[in-house]
Design a protein around this motif. Structure first.
Motif, mmCIF file in Angstrom:
data_model
loop_
_atom_site.group_PDB
_atom_site.id
_atom_site.type_symbol
_atom_site.label_atom_id
_atom_site.label_comp_id
_atom_site.label_asym_id
_atom_site.label_seq_id
_atom_site.Cartn_x
_atom_site.Cartn_y
_atom_site.Cartn_z
ATOM 1 N N VAL A 58 0.816 -1.295 -0.265
ATOM 2 C CA VAL A 58 -0.352 -0.352 0.104
ATOM 3 C C VAL A 58 0.789 1.293 0.059
ATOM 4 C CG1 VAL A 58 -0.136 -0.182 2.342
ATOM 5 C CG2 VAL A 58 -2.443 1.310 0.631
ATOM 6 N N GLY A 59 1.864 1.080 0.601
ATOM 7 C CA GLY A 59 2.416 2.669 1.062
ATOM 8 C C GLY A 59 3.466 2.877 -0.854
ATOM 9 N N PRO A 60 4.161 1.726 -1.631
ATOM 10 C CA PRO A 60 4.163 2.275 -3.285
ATOM 11 C C PRO A 60 3.619 2.583 -3.708
ATOM 12 C CG PRO A 60 5.300 0.283 -2.297
ATOM 13 C CD PRO A 60 4.349 0.850 -1.279
ATOM 14 N N LEU A 61 2.025 2.259 -3.996
ATOM 15 C CA LEU A 61 0.488 2.409 -4.245
ATOM 16 C C LEU A 61 0.483 3.376 -4.066
ATOM 17 C CD1 LEU A 61 -1.863 -0.692 -4.089
ATOM 18 C CD2 LEU A 61 -0.270 0.349 -6.735
ATOM 19 N N ILE A 62 0.414 4.544 -2.281
ATOM 20 C CA ILE A 62 0.505 5.644 -2.240
ATOM 21 C C ILE A 62 0.972 6.991 -2.974
ATOM 22 C CG2 ILE A 62 0.038 7.288 -0.441
ATOM 23 C CD1 ILE A 62 -0.806 4.729 0.874
ATOM 24 N N ASP A 63 2.375 6.353 -3.057
ATOM 25 C CA ASP A 63 3.623 7.037 -3.654
ATOM 26 C C ASP A 63 3.333 6.989 -5.151
ATOM 27 O OD1 ASP A 63 4.708 7.698 -1.170
ATOM 28 O OD2 ASP A 63 5.911 6.362 -1.662
ATOM 29 N N TRP A 64 3.206 6.082 -5.096
ATOM 30 C CA TRP A 64 2.668 5.755 -7.298
ATOM 31 C C TRP A 64 1.204 6.706 -7.383
ATOM 32 C CZ3 TRP A 64 -1.564 3.376 -10.190
ATOM 33 C CH2 TRP A 64 -1.570 3.615 -11.304
ATOM 34 N N SER A 110 -6.015 -0.412 4.497
ATOM 35 C CA SER A 110 -6.947 1.118 4.588
ATOM 36 C C SER A 110 -6.488 1.598 5.636
ATOM 37 C CB SER A 110 -7.660 0.269 5.061
ATOM 38 O OG SER A 110 -8.013 -0.256 7.039
ATOM 39 N N GLN A 111 -5.391 1.499 6.217
ATOM 40 C CA GLN A 111 -4.934 2.387 7.257
ATOM 41 C C GLN A 111 -4.110 3.036 6.721
ATOM 42 O OE1 GLN A 111 -5.470 2.517 10.782
ATOM 43 N NE2 GLN A 111 -7.696 1.265 9.862
ATOM 44 N N ALA A 112 -3.249 2.984 5.418
ATOM 45 C CA ALA A 112 -2.162 3.709 5.301
ATOM 46 C C ALA A 112 -2.337 4.999 4.901
ATOM 47 C CB ALA A 112 -0.727 3.415 5.044
#
Length: 192
Positions: A58-64, A110-112
């Motif tokens: 999820v972290g890389p998805l948020i950055d992308w 869902s948290q990030a």
């Protein structure tokens, strides 16, 4: 909590936890009654593996994506779909594990995005925002477990619990879409 965007974001976290973690409490009963199995271990494993994958990616998805609110809406829609699919898939060999894996991945992921949004909204009160979001998560888990227990003790068949949870996540998803829509209008109004 006086900031409407913070309150809305935390409410979405609360509803997500009511559904996802509240239902997780009864995973053993679900598997026993829907899959006619007394062994919940494989289902717990795939839920946990999905959760680890969701947390990892999820972290890389948020950055992308750079749009954590939109990403959160997608996570919630996928989570709702997996919960709605759960009762019907439990009788299909191997496919029965897919909704549990997706449920775990989306629940943990869902948290990030929520934390990301809260830190943007409250950069000077980040710790308080994170604590509020975590509290909503844990309170949602307790409330969801209690509601599911009350529903089952009042006669609701266990097979309906994932549907109820899916409906709660759908409400959270609609709320998230509303938050994103209002945020987009505000950005357009400011000329960004």
């Amino acid at each position: 909590m006086t900031n409407p965007r913070v309150a809305s974001t935390v409410t979405v976290t609360f509803l997500t936890s009511v559904a996802s973690l509240g239902l997780y409490t009864y995973i053993g009963v679900l598997v026993q009654q829907l899959a006619r199995s007394h062994v919940a271990t494989p289902y717990l494993w795939v839920w946990g593996i999905g959760g680890m994958a969701g947390s990892l990616f999820v972290g890389p998805l948020i950055d992308w994506a750079r749009r954590p609110g939109v990403l959160m809406a997608g996570i919630l829609a996928t989570l709702a779909f997996s919960l709605f699919a759960l009762p019907g898939s439990l009788h299909i060999p191997f496919l029965c594990f897919l909704p549990f894996t997706v449920w775990g991945a989306m629940g943990w992921a869902s948290q990030a995005p929520q934390q990301h949004v809260l830190l943007r909204l409250q950069p000077h009160n980040g710790s308080a925002s994170m604590a509020l979001n975590s509290s909503a998560n844990y309170l949602g888990s307790a409330v969801g477990s209690a509601i599911a227990g009350l529903l089952m003790s009042s006669g609701l068949p266990t097979s309906h619990l994932p549907i109820v949870a899916g409906c709660v996540v759908s409400v959270a998803c609609l709320g998230q879409v509303r938050i994103v829509s209002l945020s987009n209008r505000q950005i357009t109004k400011l000329g960004y």
